[in-house]
Design a protein around this motif. Sequence first.
Motif, PDB file in Angstrom:
ATOM      1  N   GLY A 140      48.575  35.171  41.434  1.00  0.00           N
ATOM      2  CA  GLY A 140      47.311  34.766  40.844  1.00  0.00           C
ATOM      3  C   GLY A 140      46.106  35.132  41.682  1.00  0.00           C
ATOM      4  N   HIS A 141      44.953  34.937  41.089  1.00  0.00           N
ATOM      5  CA  HIS A 141      43.651  35.094  41.710  1.00  0.00           C
ATOM      6  C   HIS A 141      43.445  36.439  42.403  1.00  0.00           C
ATOM      7  CE1 HIS A 141      44.503  30.725  41.465  1.00  0.00           C
ATOM      8  NE2 HIS A 141      43.291  30.743  40.904  1.00  0.00           N
ATOM      9  N   PRO A 142      43.676  37.546  41.712  1.00  0.00           N
ATOM     10  CA  PRO A 142      43.459  38.844  42.352  1.00  0.00           C
ATOM     11  C   PRO A 142      41.982  39.062  42.658  1.00  0.00           C
ATOM     12  CG  PRO A 142      43.781  39.144  40.005  1.00  0.00           C
ATOM     13  CD  PRO A 142      44.029  37.688  40.296  1.00  0.00           C
ATOM     14  N   ALA A 143      41.711  39.510  43.889  1.00  0.00           N
ATOM     15  CA  ALA A 143      40.339  39.749  44.322  1.00  0.00           C
ATOM     16  C   ALA A 143      40.270  41.095  45.025  1.00  0.00           C
ATOM     17  CB  ALA A 143      39.869  38.631  45.253  1.00  0.00           C
ATOM     18  N   ILE A 144      39.493  41.993  44.480  1.00  0.00           N
ATOM     19  CA  ILE A 144      39.300  43.315  45.080  1.00  0.00           C
ATOM     20  C   ILE A 144      38.247  43.178  46.173  1.00  0.00           C
ATOM     21  CG2 ILE A 144      38.615  45.703  44.640  1.00  0.00           C
ATOM     22  CD1 ILE A 144      39.527  45.213  41.690  1.00  0.00           C
ATOM     23  N   SER A 145      38.517  43.772  47.332  1.00  0.00           N
ATOM     24  CA  SER A 145      37.606  43.664  48.470  1.00  0.00           C
ATOM     25  C   SER A 145      36.280  44.370  48.193  1.00  0.00           C
ATOM     26  CB  SER A 145      38.253  44.247  49.725  1.00  0.00           C
ATOM     27  OG  SER A 145      38.421  45.641  49.591  1.00  0.00           O
ATOM     28  N   PRO A 146      35.228  44.001  48.937  1.00  0.00           N
ATOM     29  CA  PRO A 146      33.912  44.620  48.728  1.00  0.00           C
ATOM     30  C   PRO A 146      33.899  46.136  48.919  1.00  0.00           C
ATOM     31  CG  PRO A 146      33.671  42.605  49.978  1.00  0.00           C
ATOM     32  CD  PRO A 146      35.146  42.872  49.865  1.00  0.00           C
ATOM     33  N   ASP A 147      34.817  46.673  49.739  1.00  0.00           N
ATOM     34  CA  ASP A 147      34.868  48.129  49.903  1.00  0.00           C
ATOM     35  C   ASP A 147      35.831  48.787  48.913  1.00  0.00           C
ATOM     36  OD1 ASP A 147      37.407  47.599  50.907  1.00  0.00           O
ATOM     37  OD2 ASP A 147      36.971  48.328  52.937  1.00  0.00           O
ATOM     38  N   GLY A 148      36.505  47.988  48.065  1.00  0.00           N
ATOM     39  CA  GLY A 148      37.394  48.513  47.034  1.00  0.00           C
ATOM     40  C   GLY A 148      38.738  48.997  47.535  1.00  0.00           C
ATOM     41  N   ARG A 149      39.061  48.802  48.808  1.00  0.00           N
ATOM     42  CA  ARG A 149      40.300  49.325  49.379  1.00  0.00           C
ATOM     43  C   ARG A 149      41.440  48.323  49.401  1.00  0.00           C
ATOM     44  NH1 ARG A 149      39.250  51.135  54.996  1.00  0.00           N
ATOM     45  NH2 ARG A 149      41.433  51.730  54.805  1.00  0.00           N
ATOM     46  N   TRP A 150      41.161  47.042  49.252  1.00  0.00           N
ATOM     47  CA  TRP A 150      42.167  46.004  49.405  1.00  0.00           C
ATOM     48  C   TRP A 150      42.199  45.083  48.193  1.00  0.00           C
ATOM     49  CZ3 TRP A 150      45.100  46.291  53.775  1.00  0.00           C
ATOM     50  CH2 TRP A 150      44.600  47.073  54.813  1.00  0.00           C
ATOM     51  N   MET A 151      43.348  44.468  47.996  1.00  0.00           N
ATOM     52  CA  MET A 151      43.497  43.449  46.953  1.00  0.00           C
ATOM     53  C   MET A 151      44.092  42.214  47.616  1.00  0.00           C
ATOM     54  SD  MET A 151      43.558  42.845  43.435  1.00  0.00           S
ATOM     55  CE  MET A 151      44.072  44.298  42.560  1.00  0.00           C
ATOM     56  N   ALA A 152      43.426  41.093  47.477  1.00  0.00           N
ATOM     57  CA  ALA A 152      43.966  39.806  47.912  1.00  0.00           C
ATOM     58  C   ALA A 152      44.460  39.080  46.664  1.00  0.00           C
ATOM     59  CB  ALA A 152      42.898  38.986  48.626  1.00  0.00           C
ATOM     60  N   TYR A 153      45.489  38.289  46.824  1.00  0.00           N
ATOM     61  CA  TYR A 153      46.032  37.511  45.706  1.00  0.00           C
ATOM     62  C   TYR A 153      46.849  36.378  46.294  1.00  0.00           C
ATOM     63  CZ  TYR A 153      50.266  40.158  46.774  1.00  0.00           C
ATOM     64  OH  TYR A 153      51.342  40.712  47.421  1.00  0.00           O
ATOM     65  N   ASP A 154      47.226  35.422  45.451  1.00  0.00           N
ATOM     66  CA  ASP A 154      48.132  34.390  45.935  1.00  0.00           C
ATOM     67  C   ASP A 154      49.468  34.504  45.224  1.00  0.00           C
ATOM     68  OD1 ASP A 154      47.956  32.684  43.530  1.00  0.00           O
ATOM     69  OD2 ASP A 154      46.016  32.042  44.292  1.00  0.00           O
ATOM     70  N   SER A 155      50.502  33.996  45.916  1.00  0.00           N
ATOM     71  CA  SER A 155      51.867  34.074  45.404  1.00  0.00           C
ATOM     72  C   SER A 155      52.658  32.878  45.913  1.00  0.00           C
ATOM     73  CB  SER A 155      52.536  35.368  45.883  1.00  0.00           C
ATOM     74  OG  SER A 155      53.920  35.369  45.542  1.00  0.00           O
ATOM     75  N   ASP A 156      53.624  32.443  45.095  1.00  0.00           N
ATOM     76  CA  ASP A 156      54.501  31.353  45.512  1.00  0.00           C
ATOM     77  C   ASP A 156      55.871  31.870  45.948  1.00  0.00           C
ATOM     78  OD1 ASP A 156      55.695  32.012  43.089  1.00  0.00           O
ATOM     79  OD2 ASP A 156      55.501  30.007  42.221  1.00  0.00           O
ATOM     80  N   GLU A 157      55.976  33.143  46.287  1.00  0.00           N
ATOM     81  CA  GLU A 157      57.271  33.740  46.609  1.00  0.00           C
ATOM     82  C   GLU A 157      57.920  33.137  47.856  1.00  0.00           C
ATOM     83  OE1 GLU A 157      56.683  37.999  48.445  1.00  0.00           O
ATOM     84  OE2 GLU A 157      55.083  37.594  47.006  1.00  0.00           O
ATOM     85  N   SER A 158      57.162  32.540  48.764  1.00  0.00           N
ATOM     86  CA  SER A 158      57.735  31.938  49.974  1.00  0.00           C
ATOM     87  C   SER A 158      58.177  30.492  49.736  1.00  0.00           C
ATOM     88  CB  SER A 158      56.705  31.964  51.102  1.00  0.00           C
ATOM     89  OG  SER A 158      55.670  31.038  50.845  1.00  0.00           O
ATOM     90  N   GLY A 159      57.929  29.977  48.536  1.00  0.00           N
ATOM     91  CA  GLY A 159      58.237  28.586  48.240  1.00  0.00           C
ATOM     92  C   GLY A 159      57.003  27.706  48.221  1.00  0.00           C
ATOM     93  N   ARG A 160      55.887  28.239  48.709  1.00  0.00           N
ATOM     94  CA  ARG A 160      54.600  27.554  48.615  1.00  0.00           C
ATOM     95  C   ARG A 160      53.549  28.638  48.331  1.00  0.00           C
ATOM     96  NH1 ARG A 160      53.016  26.037  54.817  1.00  0.00           N
ATOM     97  NH2 ARG A 160      52.966  28.182  55.542  1.00  0.00           N
TER      98      ARG A 160
END
Length: 166
Positions: A140-160
């Motif tokens: 969830g919550h995909p966020a493209i960085s201000p320079d357009g090179r990175w994507m941040a997101y959240d995931s529950d794959e680790s159990g949290r």
Amino acid sequence: EPDLYQNPRFAPEGRRFSVDITAARGASDVWVVDPARASRTRVTAEPASDFAALWMPDGRDLIYMSERPLFELYRRAADGSRAPVQILGGGHDHILGSISPDGRLAAFVLSVAKGSDLWTVSLQGTPAARQYLANGFNLGHPAISPDGRWMAYDSDESGRVEVYVQ
């Protein structure tokens, strides 16, 4: 006025902002407010609930979600002068996350039976959606960085729920 106000977001130039206003009738609409001019413009007025608008980098258009009954993505001029144009719709919810700094892509979550996947869609020419990441977990919550090179997101794959960057 005594309504419900949600999701305020400043325009790129910093003078105006968009906001969802839910009146007594229950459906929300996207408005643009210009505090310096003491004016507000209703951008959406369809029977559906329209909400969570993001500004295009040039400040002329907004991309927003519309519940019809699933969450679909639409684009419209910030001054409401053009009819809304559907970007994506279909059999699953499309949850808008962010727009690239060059205005070429929007990142969104596609809600599927096994979880949530991250996708991007082209905002230039004919909209073309491409899967960015699907791993069977809730993303969830995909966020493209201000320079357009990175994507941040959240995931529950680790159990949290944790934040990841690619």
